[in-house]
Design a protein around this motif. Structure first.
Motif, mmCIF file in Angstrom:
data_model
loop_
_atom_site.group_PDB
_atom_site.id
_atom_site.type_symbol
_atom_site.label_atom_id
_atom_site.label_comp_id
_atom_site.label_asym_id
_atom_site.label_seq_id
_atom_site.Cartn_x
_atom_site.Cartn_y
_atom_site.Cartn_z
ATOM 1 N N VAL A 70 1.080 -1.187 0.018
ATOM 2 C CA VAL A 70 0.186 -0.063 -0.013
ATOM 3 C C VAL A 70 0.595 1.165 0.012
ATOM 4 N N ALA A 71 1.845 1.636 0.862
ATOM 5 C CA ALA A 71 2.663 3.016 0.908
ATOM 6 C C ALA A 71 3.793 2.735 -0.725
ATOM 7 N N GLU A 72 3.917 1.855 -1.464
ATOM 8 C CA GLU A 72 4.061 1.940 -2.433
ATOM 9 C C GLU A 72 3.494 2.406 -3.261
ATOM 10 N N ALA A 73 2.365 1.851 -3.029
ATOM 11 C CA ALA A 73 1.339 2.301 -4.232
ATOM 12 C C ALA A 73 1.212 3.959 -4.218
ATOM 13 N N LEU A 74 0.849 4.440 -2.698
ATOM 14 C CA LEU A 74 0.941 5.600 -2.294
ATOM 15 C C LEU A 74 2.121 6.240 -2.606
ATOM 16 N N ARG A 75 3.426 6.497 -2.929
ATOM 17 C CA ARG A 75 4.628 6.821 -3.218
ATOM 18 C C ARG A 75 4.378 6.990 -4.670
ATOM 19 N N ARG A 76 4.398 5.389 -5.921
ATOM 20 C CA ARG A 76 4.338 6.260 -6.756
ATOM 21 C C ARG A 76 2.914 7.605 -7.199
ATOM 22 N N VAL A 77 1.578 6.895 -6.646
ATOM 23 C CA VAL A 77 0.605 8.144 -7.166
ATOM 24 C C VAL A 77 0.704 9.524 -6.458
ATOM 25 N N GLU A 78 1.850 9.341 -5.426
ATOM 26 C CA GLU A 78 2.313 10.803 -4.890
ATOM 27 C C GLU A 78 3.393 11.671 -6.484
ATOM 28 N N VAL A 79 4.358 10.424 -6.909
ATOM 29 C CA VAL A 79 5.258 10.948 -7.221
ATOM 30 C C VAL A 79 4.918 11.398 -8.635
ATOM 31 N N ARG A 80 3.595 11.029 -9.328
ATOM 32 C CA ARG A 80 2.993 11.443 -9.928
ATOM 33 C C ARG A 80 2.167 12.221 -9.949
ATOM 34 N N GLU A 81 1.145 12.347 -9.207
ATOM 35 C CA GLU A 81 0.907 13.559 -9.309
ATOM 36 C C GLU A 81 1.202 14.097 -8.081
ATOM 37 N N ALA A 100 -4.465 1.011 -7.555
ATOM 38 C CA ALA A 100 -3.400 0.105 -7.340
ATOM 39 C C ALA A 100 -3.351 -0.933 -6.783
ATOM 40 N N VAL A 101 -3.669 -0.652 -5.611
ATOM 41 C CA VAL A 101 -4.102 -1.856 -4.106
ATOM 42 C C VAL A 101 -4.679 -2.633 -4.589
ATOM 43 N N ARG A 102 -6.161 -2.181 -5.520
ATOM 44 C CA ARG A 102 -7.153 -3.263 -5.785
ATOM 45 C C ARG A 102 -6.740 -3.725 -7.050
ATOM 46 N N GLY A 103 -5.874 -3.803 -7.552
ATOM 47 C CA GLY A 103 -5.629 -4.335 -8.849
ATOM 48 C C GLY A 103 -4.436 -5.100 -8.578
ATOM 49 N N TYR A 104 -3.493 -5.460 -7.151
ATOM 50 C CA TYR A 104 -2.607 -5.570 -7.167
ATOM 51 C C TYR A 104 -2.583 -7.311 -7.617
ATOM 52 N N ARG A 105 -2.150 -8.289 -8.084
ATOM 53 C CA ARG A 105 -2.822 -10.106 -8.421
ATOM 54 C C ARG A 105 -2.446 -10.459 -6.830
ATOM 55 N N PRO A 106 -1.298 -10.195 -6.306
ATOM 56 C CA PRO A 106 -0.555 -11.510 -4.910
ATOM 57 C C PRO A 106 -1.948 -10.900 -4.365
ATOM 58 N N LEU A 107 -1.960 -9.491 -3.748
ATOM 59 C CA LEU A 107 -2.642 -8.829 -3.190
ATOM 60 C C LEU A 107 -4.409 -9.447 -3.344
ATOM 61 N N SER A 108 -5.205 -9.329 -4.458
ATOM 62 C CA SER A 108 -6.189 -9.934 -5.134
ATOM 63 C C SER A 108 -6.116 -11.512 -4.480
ATOM 64 N N ARG A 109 -4.968 -12.263 -4.685
ATOM 65 C CA ARG A 109 -5.408 -13.779 -4.493
ATOM 66 C C ARG A 109 -5.520 -14.077 -3.447
ATOM 67 N N PHE A 110 -4.442 -13.676 -2.805
ATOM 68 C CA PHE A 110 -4.694 -13.467 -0.893
ATOM 69 C C PHE A 110 -5.947 -13.445 -0.174
ATOM 70 N N VAL A 111 -6.847 -12.447 -0.537
ATOM 71 C CA VAL A 111 -7.659 -11.865 -0.214
ATOM 72 C C VAL A 111 -8.553 -12.633 -0.578
ATOM 73 N N SER A 112 -8.659 -13.749 -2.045
ATOM 74 C CA SER A 112 -10.032 -15.020 -2.158
ATOM 75 C C SER A 112 -9.463 -15.894 -1.841
ATOM 76 N N ASP A 113 -8.308 -16.323 -1.564
ATOM 77 C CA ASP A 113 -7.525 -17.077 -0.688
ATOM 78 C C ASP A 113 -8.726 -17.150 0.672
ATOM 79 N N ASP A 114 -8.076 -16.568 1.015
ATOM 80 C CA ASP A 114 -8.300 -16.493 2.747
ATOM 81 C C ASP A 114 -8.940 -15.582 3.133
ATOM 82 N N PRO A 115 -11.109 -15.320 2.543
ATOM 83 C CA PRO A 115 -11.618 -13.681 2.992
ATOM 84 C C PRO A 115 -11.314 -13.238 4.451
ATOM 85 N N GLU A 116 -11.610 -14.860 5.513
ATOM 86 C CA GLU A 116 -11.484 -14.170 6.823
ATOM 87 C C GLU A 116 -10.362 -13.263 7.336
#
Length: 217
Positions: A70-81, A100-116
């Motif tokens: 998440v912090a890396e996504a924030l950093r990239r956005v603020e560098v760009r914008e 950006a965070v929701r589209g990050y595939r490893p994170l999406s897989r983590f959420v779908s594998d064990d939502p709770e």
């Protein structure tokens, strides 16, 4: 075990640190490999007791990994914008980060594998991720003079994070597909209500003014 090794680690090499645990866990998370404390201990050549002194458990380690993402996504956005100086910029940057965070595939897989489990890591009051996101929002909000003097900035930052969680992680909360765009719209509505013609005292760079905790009138 030879005299040149300690717990499977070359005795002459630097002793692994807390950051080394997060680094390795991050690599495994990105590669969709299970983050396991025993395996981390073995790979790094340190005892599990050492890892548990640094982290309360596996949940905290994964939280640190997710926060890094998440912090890396924030950093990239603020560098760009750029860092937000207006409500419009804040809302825009928030939307870019959410997508950006929701589209990050490893994170999406983590959420779908064990939502709770993912829900506990991402959005409970004990979560590393939630707490730091609230802090990040609070710092950025205090730098926006459009927000009225009557607004409790800490409460506003908390509300923004909680509302965004409801839409960004809606698939693991209610089973509804995630909607980062709706999260952004809700942030805009919250900030519209926080606007006032009267501005808070002090420029955005004034540390004393920006650190003041504003009470609701």
């Amino acid at each position: 075990m030879s005299q040149g090794t300690v717990n499977g680690r070359d005795a002459s090499s630097p002793r692994p640190t807390r950051d080394d645990v997060i680094d390795l866990a991050h690599v495994w998370f990105r590669d969709s490999r299970r983050v396991d404390v025993q395996q981390l201990s073995r790979e790094l050549g340190i005892g599990r007791a050492t890892i548990y002194r640094w982290f309360s458990g596996r949940e905290m380690i994964i939280g640190e990994v997710v926060w890094r993402i998440v912090a890396e996504a924030l950093r990239r956005v603020e560098v760009r914008e750029g860092c937000p100086e207006t409500i419009e910029q804040f809302v825009h940057n928030h939307g870019e980060m959410a997508a950006a965070v929701r589209g990050y595939r490893p994170l999406s897989r983590f959420v779908s594998d064990d939502p709770e489990y993912a829900l506990r890591v991402l959005s409970t009051r004990y979560s590393v991720v939630q707490g730091r996101l609230i802090e990040w929002n609070e710092v950025r909000l205090r730098a926006i003079p459009e927000i009225g003097p009557h607004v409790d900035i800490s409460a506003l930052a908390y509300a923004i994070v909680r509302v965004c969680e409801s839409f960004i992680w809606s698939d693991m909360i209610t089973g509804v597909p995630p909607a980062p765009d709706q999260a952004t719209a809700m942030v805009a509505m919250l900030l519209a209500g926080a606007c006032s013609t009267g501005r808070r005292q002090g420029p955005p760079g004034d540390g004393a003014a920006n650190s003041q905790v504003l009470a609701v009138s």
